[in-house]
Design a protein around this motif. Structure first.
Motif, PDB file in Angstrom:
ATOM      1  N   ILE A  31       0.854  -1.256  -0.007  1.00  0.00           N
ATOM      2  CA  ILE A  31       0.084   0.139   0.075  1.00  0.00           C
ATOM      3  C   ILE A  31       0.711   1.385  -0.149  1.00  0.00           C
ATOM      4  CG2 ILE A  31      -1.653   1.305   1.558  1.00  0.00           C
ATOM      5  CD1 ILE A  31      -2.674  -1.430   2.221  1.00  0.00           C
ATOM      6  N   SER A  57       0.311   3.066  -3.556  1.00  0.00           N
ATOM      7  CA  SER A  57      -0.224   4.425  -3.360  1.00  0.00           C
ATOM      8  C   SER A  57       0.906   5.629  -4.018  1.00  0.00           C
ATOM      9  CB  SER A  57      -0.357   4.887  -2.015  1.00  0.00           C
ATOM     10  OG  SER A  57       1.026   4.464  -1.241  1.00  0.00           O
ATOM     11  N   HIS A  71      -4.929   4.636   5.456  1.00  0.00           N
ATOM     12  CA  HIS A  71      -5.971   3.860   4.963  1.00  0.00           C
ATOM     13  C   HIS A  71      -6.753   4.557   3.792  1.00  0.00           C
ATOM     14  CE1 HIS A  71      -5.250   3.028   9.347  1.00  0.00           C
ATOM     15  NE2 HIS A  71      -5.504   1.830   8.815  1.00  0.00           N
ATOM     16  N   TRP A  73      -7.849   3.136   1.051  1.00  0.00           N
ATOM     17  CA  TRP A  73      -9.123   2.567   0.258  1.00  0.00           C
ATOM     18  C   TRP A  73     -10.298   2.778   0.920  1.00  0.00           C
ATOM     19  CZ3 TRP A  73      -5.051   0.597   3.581  1.00  0.00           C
ATOM     20  CH2 TRP A  73      -5.595   0.087   4.712  1.00  0.00           C
ATOM     21  N   HIS A  74     -10.138   3.945   1.975  1.00  0.00           N
ATOM     22  CA  HIS A  74     -11.519   4.162   2.558  1.00  0.00           C
ATOM     23  C   HIS A  74     -12.090   5.548   1.659  1.00  0.00           C
ATOM     24  CE1 HIS A  74     -10.897   2.945   6.963  1.00  0.00           C
ATOM     25  NE2 HIS A  74     -10.674   1.919   6.364  1.00  0.00           N
ATOM     26  N   VAL A  76     -12.945   6.492  -2.144  1.00  0.00           N
ATOM     27  CA  VAL A  76     -13.271   5.674  -3.336  1.00  0.00           C
ATOM     28  C   VAL A  76     -12.358   6.454  -4.470  1.00  0.00           C
ATOM     29  CG1 VAL A  76     -14.873   5.257  -5.021  1.00  0.00           C
ATOM     30  CG2 VAL A  76     -15.532   5.064  -2.758  1.00  0.00           C
ATOM     31  N   LYS A  78      -9.257   7.776  -4.320  1.00  0.00           N
ATOM     32  CA  LYS A  78      -7.851   7.437  -4.432  1.00  0.00           C
ATOM     33  C   LYS A  78      -7.976   6.048  -5.025  1.00  0.00           C
ATOM     34  CE  LYS A  78      -6.827  10.661  -0.696  1.00  0.00           C
ATOM     35  NZ  LYS A  78      -5.948  11.324  -1.471  1.00  0.00           N
ATOM     36  N   VAL A  79      -8.828   5.098  -4.345  1.00  0.00           N
ATOM     37  CA  VAL A  79      -8.738   3.673  -5.012  1.00  0.00           C
ATOM     38  C   VAL A  79      -8.949   3.828  -6.543  1.00  0.00           C
ATOM     39  CG1 VAL A  79      -9.912   1.456  -5.058  1.00  0.00           C
ATOM     40  CG2 VAL A  79      -9.744   2.857  -2.890  1.00  0.00           C
ATOM     41  N   ARG A  80      -9.910   4.628  -7.045  1.00  0.00           N
ATOM     42  CA  ARG A  80      -9.802   4.835  -8.475  1.00  0.00           C
ATOM     43  C   ARG A  80      -8.680   5.199  -9.071  1.00  0.00           C
ATOM     44  NH1 ARG A  80     -15.844   7.385  -8.674  1.00  0.00           N
ATOM     45  NH2 ARG A  80     -17.047   5.284  -8.597  1.00  0.00           N
TER      46      ARG A  80
END
Length: 84
Positions: A31, A57, A71, A73-74, A76, A78-80
């Motif tokens: 991560i 990341s 964290h 992944w909390h 959306v 940033k996850v995209r």
């Protein structure tokens, strides 16, 4: 107490098994953002020179909660960016 020791030994064995798997891995994805600060040292010391280490990341800022929070992944959005 016996259950605790059994669980502890299971966790230790899983860590040993994970380290053995990392020695054979072609790719390790972390991560980053200091979430698993031990991972880079561990991965570079246990894996072979051919193993590629990717920090998911990279180029993404930590969430602020009010201090930097790894964290990601909390969030959306940033996850995209990670999935790209």
């Amino acid at each position: 107490m016996r259950d605790y020791l059994k669980e502890k030994n299971t966790l230790i064995q899983k860590a040993v098994d994970d380290a053995k798997a990392m020695e054979k891995a072609d790719l390790i994805i972390t991560i980053g953002l200091s979430f698993e600060c031990w991972m880079n040292n561990f991965a570079t010391s246990t894996s072979s020179e051919k193993t590629k280490l990717i920090e998911a990341s990279k180029g993404i800022e930590a969430r602020m909660q009010p201090a930097p929070d790894p964290h990601i992944w909390h969030d959306v959005q940033k996850v995209r960016k990670i999935i790209g």
